[in-house]
Design an enzyme around this catalytic site. Structure first.
Site: not given
Ligand code: PLP
Length: 478
Positions: A195, A290, A318
């Protein structure tokens, strides 16, 4: 409906946790919860209907459903795959969360990754209060951006320059545009089950087992937006090589989660990342890691430091925002200098580099720099995953699990799990039963078999043992 499940423990007063449980803000990992033998859970589990109820959470969720689509602001928060309504949270501290019904949970979601030093850390709260005195947003440069940028650049091997944005989605959108701008090519290879945020080009339903041109995974994504997206199963070099053969000279970049967290936890096979690095170099294609999830989580320098493989570009999010909205992309100077206003590739943001997000990020990274942080995460996560898998097997369940530092996962299947197709062999009905049982025991995992879990510096060995004891009990029942 079963009655209120009582596990023989009682949390004396919801107010108890309002006074910070840490005797000093720096000793979070030595904190032993006074609550561990004293919690009453007000959850009604109904295994016939495969659901559970928390009275106040249910009322709040019913209201929320009238106000917001599905009652949540991000679909992963809904409990669709495990039954019941989402638990509405009142407060968090350390490795614990309290819901509005007065229950306490040991949390292994950590706000989906950012809370690596524990929730609501005193030092972060104090630093935020100081920053806030000067204002919440400047819309102009501030010194805090330099501080966090220097920390990120010195930590992450591939990053020589960085651009801060407001989310991981934005970081991935920006980095793809940059890769296309730099190479002058348009095709992108992504991996099934990885994702990269919800921007159009990444929302591609991957073909089963074979390389395929991407088709949109959501209504509203135009075919044109995913037409240039090619997909391959994770850990499958042969498919990637075939894609390079078929689309010679057309591919701008490969993007991947170096350790997959969005299909559950899936580690790369020993030579997979090396092979990807070799093929991208040979074909003049950019390699993008990523690291929105793995950055500062697998090690201080992320997955690229952990595996010793340096991509051309990296996305972060994050942890570098310490619980405030943030994202970033960075890489080699010659590539990053394409970004406006240094270069012609346009990307902008009203709140980018926000002083509060920068402050929380700086404080979080400072704490992670303390010696032993990652050894500690590795130790407790190994205890946790070993304990859960052993308990599951002992009770006769097909289960496998894995971890690196503070990131882990387990699947209700024999394994091994190398890709999303393997992960989908899991018994998700059993996972849902396990999930509800663990909630009843005061343990909060991500409400899906296909999400990684996270530990933090605030989880103690006692928390881990309490979790394993709960798992043993639940495994025997399901
Ligand atoms: C690997 C990865 N990339 C990108 C994103 C998107 O980040 P955000 O939710 O901040 O937009 C996520 C979110 O979980 C992620 O795990």
């Amino acid at each position: 409906m079963a009655g209120v499940a009582v596990v023989g423990l009682f949390w004396p007063s919801k107010l108890t946790h309002k006074s910070p449980p840490f005797s000093s803000s720096r000793c979070s990992r030595r904190y032993i919860p006074s609550s561990s033998s004293n919690v009453r859970m007000a959850i009604s589990i109904d295994e016939k209907k495969k659901t559970f109820t928390l009275q106040k959470s249910e009322e709040a969720f019913n209201t929320a459903k009238e106000l917001m689509p599905g009652g949540v602001n991000s679909p992963v928060r809904a409990f669709k795959s495990v039954g019941g309504q989402p638990i509405v949270i009142d407060s968090v501290k350390g490795c614990r969360m309290w819901d509005i019904d007065g229950n306490t949970y040991i949390d292994y979601v950590g706000s989906w990754g950012p809370a690596i030093i524990g929730h609501a850390d005193d030092e972060i709260l104090e630093a935020l209060a100081e920053t806030m005195k000067k204002g919440t947003s400047f819309g102009a440069p501030c010194l805090l951006e330099n501080v966090l940028a220097e920390m990120v650049i010195s930590a992450v091997p591939s990053i020589e320059m960085v651009r801060f944005v407001n989310s991981g989605t934005e970081a991935c959108m920006g980095v793809l545009r940059l890769a296309r701008a730099f190479t002058g090519k348009e095709k992108l290879i992504k991996f099934e089950g990885c994702y990269h945020g919800h921007a159009d080009p990444f929302l591609v339903k991957a073909g089963s087992g074979v390389a395929t041109l991407g088709l949109p995974d959501s209504p509203g994504v135009p075919k044109g937006a995913t037409y240039e997206t090619l997909t391959s199963p994770f850990n499958d070099i042969a498919t990637v090589e075939n894609l390079f053969e078929t689309h010679r000279g057309e591919i701008a970049a490969i993007i991947l989660e170096p350790v997959v967290g969005n299909s559950g936890f899936i580690a790369p096979k020993p030579d997979f990342l090396n092979a990807i690095r070799r093929i991208t170099k040979e074909n003049n294609v950019l390699l993008i890691f990523d690291e929105v999830m793995t950055g500062f989580r697998l090690s201080y320098g992320g997955a690229q430091e952990y595996f010793g493989i340096t991509p051309d570009l990296t996305t972060l999010g994050k942890i570098i925002g310490g619980g405030l909205p943030v994202g970033a992309y960075g890489g080699r100077r010659e590539i990053m200098e394409m970004v406006a206003p240094a270069g012609p590739m346009y990307q902008a943001g009203t709140l980018s580099g926000n002083p509060l997000a920068m402050t929380a990020g700086i404080q979080t990274l400072k704490r992670l720099q303390e010696p032993g942080s990652y050894d500690y995460l590795n130790k407790i996560t190994s205890e946790l995953i070993q304990g859960i898998v052993d308990a599951g097997k002992k009770a006769g369940h097909a289960i496998c699990g894995d971890y690196i530092s503070g990131m882990f996962g387990f699947f209700f299947t024999e394994g091994p799990v190398y890709n999303f197709a393997d992960a989908k062999k899991s018994d998700t009905t059993k996972f849902a039963r396990f999930y509800r049982g663990m909630l009843e025991e005061g343990v909060y995992f991500a409400p899906s078999q296909f999400e990684a879990g996270f530990t933090s510096l605030a989880h103690t060995s006692e928390d881990i043992q309490q979790t394993i004891a709960a798992a043993e009990k639940v495994f025997r029942k399901i």
